[in-house]
Structures are given as C-alpha cells and as structure tokens.
Design an enzyme around this catalytic site. Structure first.
Site, PDB file in Angstrom:
ATOM      1  N   ALA A  74       1.488  -1.014  -0.212  1.00 37.20           N
ATOM      2  CA  ALA A  74       0.113   0.111  -0.075  1.00 37.20           C
ATOM      3  C   ALA A  74       0.759   1.618   0.116  1.00 37.20           C
ATOM      4  CB  ALA A  74      -1.188   0.309   1.058  1.00 37.20           C
ATOM      5  N   GLY A 120       1.774  -5.262   1.211  1.00 37.03           N
ATOM      6  CA  GLY A 120       1.124  -5.865   0.528  1.00 37.03           C
ATOM      7  C   GLY A 120       1.219  -6.975  -0.982  1.00 37.03           C
ATOM      8  N   GLU A 123       0.937  -9.984  -0.579  1.00 32.75           N
ATOM      9  CA  GLU A 123       0.025 -10.352  -0.572  1.00 32.75           C
ATOM     10  C   GLU A 123      -0.624 -10.618  -1.398  1.00 32.75           C
ATOM     11  OE1 GLU A 123      -2.823  -8.864   3.303  1.00 32.75           O
ATOM     12  OE2 GLU A 123      -1.991  -7.450   2.281  1.00 32.75           O
ATOM     13  N   GLU A 143       3.255  -5.577   7.862  1.00 30.87           N
ATOM     14  CA  GLU A 143       2.579  -4.123   8.868  1.00 30.87           C
ATOM     15  C   GLU A 143       2.831  -4.307  10.133  1.00 30.87           C
ATOM     16  OE1 GLU A 143       0.808  -5.791   4.410  1.00 30.87           O
ATOM     17  OE2 GLU A 143       1.994  -6.720   6.278  1.00 30.87           O
TER      18      GLU A 143
END
Length: 272
Positions: A74, A120, A123, A143
């Site tokens: 992100a 991310g 992910e 994170e």
C-alpha cells in the site's frame, strides 16, 4: 506482441500487453516502488475483470516496472495524506487490495516478482496461483511495524501456503525472507536471474495456455472452491480479517505508523 483488447484500461498506472494467449499486467509506478494507490487498484481490477470475459486470454502475469520492486504494498504516503486506496462503492469495492486480492477469476494467474514484494506485495503473490521470483526478490508482511495488519488476505493465506509456525514468525516479527527461502517454503515456483523473470513467467504461462482452457479453468475453480467469483472457504476468513483490520485502523498506532514512515522516523507506539 499485440495490445490486449482492453481499451478501457488506463495505461498510465498499469501497462497491458498481450503475448498470444498470455496477458501481462505491469504495475507502473517505479518512482513509488510500484506501491498501490487508487489509480492502480481501479486499472488492475478492471483489467482482471476483462480477462475473465476474454476467451483469447488463458493465463495472466502480474509484475512491476523496473528491477527494484515488484510492489511495495500500500502507498503509505497516500494513506498518511488521507487518501483511499479502495473504491468505496460498486463492484470494484468487492475486488480487494489492488483490485486483485479478492478478485477471483478462473484464468490462472502468475506473479512475476522482479524485486521487493513486501506487505501488500507479498499479499499479491499469495493471491496469485503461481510465482516466479528474481534472485534479489524479498518477501514479508511488515505491517505490524507500521501499526496495521496484513488485511489483504496475508494473515490467513500465508499460514495456508507455508508451514504454519514459519508463517506466524514472519507475521509477528515483520521480518523478510529472500527468494531462495521463499522457494524452499513453497511460496514461489521458480527463482531465476532478474533479467529472466518475465521470460520464465511467460514460458510457464504458455505451458498452461497450451492446454484445453475450459479444463484448466474448471480445475482451478474446483481446487480453490470458486463459485460465482467467490472462494467459499474464504468467506468467513475475509469477514474476520475485515473486522480486525477495521478495529486496528481506528487506533492511534495505525495513524502513527504511516506518519512515522512518511517522516522517516521510528514510530512511538501507545497501544491505543
């Protein structure tokens, strides 16, 4: 090489190229280490949606511009500015982080990891069916170091794809692993030199595309329990992840993490 028949896709945040039956989607924000903002989310989500309806595409490759970063996750600077990374309404809002992580399609997807894939970025790899990584690639879910959680499927997909205790260590410490370790753990399928990543991913995609497309797509739907675009076994996990992520995001620590990142200093946690 021919352009994919996806005229509605914005070519600025996302480069779209078709190689016979293989579509290559390239996140195009090298100055931000290919971090995900709203523009990328919308463009990538729209491209994936178009892929599912396009019979000329039999496999999809996701990669990033340059050789330093596949995706930095992100865009924390955008978050610190108060910008939304996800559409708030409509079909796009259901597709998850980057328009990809909960956007379930029948066509096989391959992550071509050309550099760092943290947060991310990891992910996106977890959401892909297969992965090819460069020798310099790194993976991880940092994170917790920013006061947030891996809310794009990482906290439940990582323990399902690598040994559980190793997954917990990575999730709780935020520590990264290199490409060779990722290969040992089964997080990626191939590790190759940086200049061979895309070619290797395309070769793998072509080996898929040589097979009967309906059979391949049905095999994926059965294996992943995809029914009407939803992975049945993940529905409750997404609910829990969304609830926990929302609680954490309202905390002072969640605001402090991105702010400290943007200000290039160590965060000061208050557990509030």
């Amino acid at each position: 090489m021919t352009e994919a028949p996806l005229a509605a896709v914005d070519s600025t945040p996302l480069i779209v190229e078709q190689h016979n039956h293989v579509l290559v989607l390239t996140i195009n924000r090298p100055d931000a280490r290919n971090a995900i903002d709203l523009a990328v989310t919308e463009a990538l989500g729209d491209a994936i949606e178009a892929v599912e309806a396009d019979p000329s595409v039999r496999a999809v490759i996701l990669t990033g511009t340059g050789d330093k970063s596949f995706c930095a996750g992100a865009d924390l600077k955008a978050i610190a500015r108060g910008e939304n990374l996800l559409p708030s309404t409509g079909k796009r809002a259901q597709w998850g982080f980057a328009g990809y992580t909960s956007h379930h399609i029948s066509k096989p997807t391959i992550a071509a990891v050309n550099g760092a894939a943290l947060g991310g970025g990891t992910e996106l790899v977890l959401a892909s069916d297969l992965a090819v990584a460069s020798t310099g690639a790194i993976f991880g879910l940092p994170e917790v170091k920013r006061g947030i959680i891996a809310g794009a499927g990482g906290v439940f997909r990582l323990p399902l794809q690598i040994p559980r205790k190793i997954a917990y260590e990575l999730m709780f410490t935020g520590a990264p692993i290199d490409a060779e370790r990722a290969l040992e753990l089964g997080l990626v399928n191939r590790v190759v030199a940086a200049d061979e990543v895309l070619a290797t991913a395309i070769a793998l995609a072509n080996s898929i595309a040589e097979n009967a497309p309906l059979a391949v797509q049905a095999s994926k739907r059965v294996a992943q329990q995809i029914v009407d675009g939803v992975v049945v076994s993940e529905e409750r996990l997404w609910e829990i992840s969304t609830e926990e992520r929302a609680c954490v995001r309202e905390s002072d620590d969640a605001k402090e993490g991105p702010r400290a990142f943007a200000e290039k200093r160590s965060p000061v946690w208050t557990a509030r």
